[in-house]
Write a protein that holds these residues in place. Structure first.
Motif, PDB file in Angstrom:
ATOM      1  N   VAL A 186      58.989  30.410 -13.313  1.00 35.23           N
ATOM      2  CA  VAL A 186      58.038  30.119 -12.241  1.00 35.23           C
ATOM      3  C   VAL A 186      58.422  30.855 -10.963  1.00 35.23           C
ATOM      4  O   VAL A 186      57.567  31.396 -10.251  1.00 35.23           O
ATOM      5  CB  VAL A 186      57.955  28.603 -11.995  1.00 35.23           C
ATOM      6  CG1 VAL A 186      57.077  28.297 -10.792  1.00 35.23           C
ATOM      7  CG2 VAL A 186      57.423  27.888 -13.228  1.00 35.23           C
ATOM      8  N   PHE A 187      59.716  30.895 -10.665  1.00 39.23           N
ATOM      9  CA  PHE A 187      60.194  31.563  -9.452  1.00 39.23           C
ATOM     10  C   PHE A 187      59.853  33.052  -9.485  1.00 39.23           C
ATOM     11  O   PHE A 187      59.355  33.614  -8.496  1.00 39.23           O
ATOM     12  CB  PHE A 187      61.702  31.372  -9.324  1.00 39.23           C
ATOM     13  CG  PHE A 187      62.317  32.103  -8.169  1.00 39.23           C
ATOM     14  CD1 PHE A 187      62.251  31.580  -6.890  1.00 39.23           C
ATOM     15  CD2 PHE A 187      62.970  33.311  -8.361  1.00 39.23           C
ATOM     16  CE1 PHE A 187      62.823  32.251  -5.819  1.00 39.23           C
ATOM     17  CE2 PHE A 187      63.543  33.990  -7.303  1.00 39.23           C
ATOM     18  CZ  PHE A 187      63.473  33.459  -6.030  1.00 39.23           C
ATOM     19  N   THR A 190      56.180  33.609  -9.052  1.00 31.42           N
ATOM     20  CA  THR A 190      55.781  33.293  -7.680  1.00 31.42           C
ATOM     21  C   THR A 190      56.115  34.436  -6.730  1.00 31.42           C
ATOM     22  O   THR A 190      55.287  34.838  -5.911  1.00 31.42           O
ATOM     23  CB  THR A 190      56.481  32.003  -7.203  1.00 31.42           C
ATOM     24  OG1 THR A 190      56.115  30.924  -8.061  1.00 31.42           O
ATOM     25  CG2 THR A 190      56.081  31.672  -5.772  1.00 31.42           C
ATOM     26  N   ALA A 193      53.756  37.359  -7.405  1.00 32.01           N
ATOM     27  CA  ALA A 193      52.395  37.102  -6.930  1.00 32.01           C
ATOM     28  C   ALA A 193      52.318  37.197  -5.404  1.00 32.01           C
ATOM     29  O   ALA A 193      51.392  37.811  -4.856  1.00 32.01           O
ATOM     30  CB  ALA A 193      51.935  35.726  -7.402  1.00 32.01           C
ATOM     31  N   LEU A 194      53.286  36.603  -4.694  1.00 30.51           N
ATOM     32  CA  LEU A 194      53.284  36.655  -3.233  1.00 30.51           C
ATOM     33  C   LEU A 194      53.456  38.081  -2.739  1.00 30.51           C
ATOM     34  O   LEU A 194      52.831  38.489  -1.746  1.00 30.51           O
ATOM     35  CB  LEU A 194      54.392  35.760  -2.678  1.00 30.51           C
ATOM     36  CG  LEU A 194      54.177  34.253  -2.819  1.00 30.51           C
ATOM     37  CD1 LEU A 194      55.404  33.493  -2.335  1.00 30.51           C
ATOM     38  CD2 LEU A 194      52.949  33.821  -2.038  1.00 30.51           C
ATOM     39  N   TYR A 272      53.615  28.475   1.983  1.00 30.88           N
ATOM     40  CA  TYR A 272      54.742  29.336   1.617  1.00 30.88           C
ATOM     41  C   TYR A 272      56.039  28.527   1.612  1.00 30.88           C
ATOM     42  O   TYR A 272      56.818  28.563   0.640  1.00 30.88           O
ATOM     43  CB  TYR A 272      54.835  30.491   2.617  1.00 30.88           C
ATOM     44  CG  TYR A 272      55.997  31.433   2.410  1.00 30.88           C
ATOM     45  CD1 TYR A 272      55.853  32.590   1.639  1.00 30.88           C
ATOM     46  CD2 TYR A 272      57.239  31.195   2.993  1.00 30.88           C
ATOM     47  CE1 TYR A 272      56.920  33.463   1.457  1.00 30.88           C
ATOM     48  CE2 TYR A 272      58.303  32.054   2.817  1.00 30.88           C
ATOM     49  CZ  TYR A 272      58.137  33.193   2.049  1.00 30.88           C
ATOM     50  OH  TYR A 272      59.191  34.050   1.862  1.00 30.88           O
ATOM     51  N   VAL A 275      56.049  25.827  -1.220  1.00 29.42           N
ATOM     52  CA  VAL A 275      56.245  26.346  -2.578  1.00 29.42           C
ATOM     53  C   VAL A 275      57.726  26.500  -2.887  1.00 29.42           C
ATOM     54  O   VAL A 275      58.216  26.047  -3.933  1.00 29.42           O
ATOM     55  CB  VAL A 275      55.508  27.693  -2.742  1.00 29.42           C
ATOM     56  CG1 VAL A 275      55.999  28.421  -3.986  1.00 29.42           C
ATOM     57  CG2 VAL A 275      54.010  27.469  -2.839  1.00 29.42           C
ATOM     58  N   PHE A 276      58.471  27.134  -1.981  1.00 27.22           N
ATOM     59  CA  PHE A 276      59.883  27.385  -2.266  1.00 27.22           C
ATOM     60  C   PHE A 276      60.732  26.131  -2.130  1.00 27.22           C
ATOM     61  O   PHE A 276      61.682  25.939  -2.898  1.00 27.22           O
ATOM     62  CB  PHE A 276      60.400  28.504  -1.355  1.00 27.22           C
ATOM     63  CG  PHE A 276      59.856  29.849  -1.715  1.00 27.22           C
ATOM     64  CD1 PHE A 276      60.192  30.448  -2.916  1.00 27.22           C
ATOM     65  CD2 PHE A 276      58.988  30.508  -0.872  1.00 27.22           C
ATOM     66  CE1 PHE A 276      59.687  31.686  -3.267  1.00 27.22           C
ATOM     67  CE2 PHE A 276      58.484  31.737  -1.199  1.00 27.22           C
ATOM     68  CZ  PHE A 276      58.820  32.333  -2.400  1.00 27.22           C
ATOM     69  N   LEU A 279      60.120  24.353  -5.323  1.00 29.52           N
ATOM     70  CA  LEU A 279      60.854  24.952  -6.440  1.00 29.52           C
ATOM     71  C   LEU A 279      62.328  24.570  -6.391  1.00 29.52           C
ATOM     72  O   LEU A 279      62.945  24.297  -7.434  1.00 29.52           O
ATOM     73  CB  LEU A 279      60.706  26.479  -6.395  1.00 29.52           C
ATOM     74  CG  LEU A 279      59.397  27.048  -6.920  1.00 29.52           C
ATOM     75  CD1 LEU A 279      59.326  28.546  -6.651  1.00 29.52           C
ATOM     76  CD2 LEU A 279      59.245  26.790  -8.413  1.00 29.52           C
TER      77      LEU A 279
END
Length: 291
Positions: A186-187, A190, A193-194, A272, A275-276, A279
């Motif tokens: 996932v990381f 992500t 994508a960013l 932003y 999300v992190f 995670l």
């Protein structure tokens, strides 16, 4: 508060091996502050701000696989150091010294992971776009590569140094899949994508930027053609080269959040950060409870 949250995510790495985590943390902090300094120098921020540092520091802090690898931080540092050499050479007639140093940094980074040698092609393309490519620049690149090649040979055959280019890691790769770890998968997706999203949005207003901002955007956008395929088509362990991807993504994110202050930009910033942080929390829970 956000810096404190970032530091908390390093605790699992210190519990595993503080000897690896400590130099990685120090390098990570240096990289984050260096990015803030670069943003200030190219007039992305009018005053020195720690926001770019947080934007870069947070994704570096999420996974123990990254926080325990000082090599990852070194490659991120290489990406930022080269940017300091190249961001002021638009239409430069003689950028020999800057290009020579940049080539040496990328070539020596190959001791950590050989994929960084491919970034020399990105360096040449960047010089062409900046209208600064000439025969002197080409010769400087060739001399730097030859000098590093001599060092590689001496190191491998005479110095018996543990730092050698591991070509097997470069050749034996497989497409990233969820079996490599849910959080890691996932990381990586992500970050990729960013990187692409910020890049596309920033290039929409490319013509309205000043020369420094344009150079900043071009430099941190070009590695997408090398870094993304290498990250998605990866080796067994998370590749140290993801440090370059995070540094580049952090730079693009910093320019995005300072490009135009608005409610929408603030909402994206909160997403932003969420999300992190999410995670990082998920990784701690997933690791400790073995879901």
């Amino acid at each position: 508060m956000l810096l404190a949250v970032c530091i908390v995510f390093w605790i699992p790495a210190f519990s595993i091996s503080w000897k690896n985590a400590l130099p990685s943390l120090l390098l990570c902090i240096f990289n984050a502050v260096l990015l803030s300094r670069i943003c200030f120098q190219v007039n992305i921020t009018r005053n020195f701000s720690l926001l770019p540092a947080i934007i870069c520091f947070l994704p570096f802090s999420v996974l123990p696989q990254i926080t325990s690898m000082w090599q990852t931080q070194l490659l991120g540092l290489a990406m930022l150091l080269v940017s300091m050499q190249l961001l002021d050479i638009y239409r430069a007639d003689a950028a020999v010294n800057e290009v020579f140093v940049a080539t040496v940094i990328f070539s020596l980074s190959a001791l950590i992971t050989p994929e960084t040698l491919l970034l020399i092609a990105v360096l040449i393309l960047y010089m062409i776009i900046q209208q600064s490519f000439n025969i002197k620049v080409l010769l400087a690149i060739c001399i730097a590569i030859a000098l590093c090649a001599v060092y590689y040979f001496l190191q491998q055959h005479l110095l018996s140094s543990p730092l050698t280019i591991n070509w097997e890691v470069f050749i034996e790769r497989k497409f990233i899949n969820i079996q490599s770890g849910v959080t890691q998968f996932v990381f990586t997706i992500t970050i990729a994508a960013l990187y692409v999203i910020f890049d596309i949005v920033l290039f929409i207003g490319f013509s309205s930027y000043n020369i420094h901002s344009q150079s900043f955007l071009v430099y941190f956008s070009l590695p997408v053609f090398i870094l993304l395929p290498l990250i998605l088509y990866k080796s067994e362990d998370i590749s140290p080269i993801i440090g370059m991807l995070i540094a580049s993504m952090g730079a693009l994110a910093s320019q995005f959040f300072y490009r135009k202050q608005s409610i929408a930009t603030g909402v994206v910033l909160l997403l932003y950060l969420s999300v992190f942080i999410g995670l990082g929390v998920f990784n701690i829970i997933y690791t400790n409870f073995n879901f």
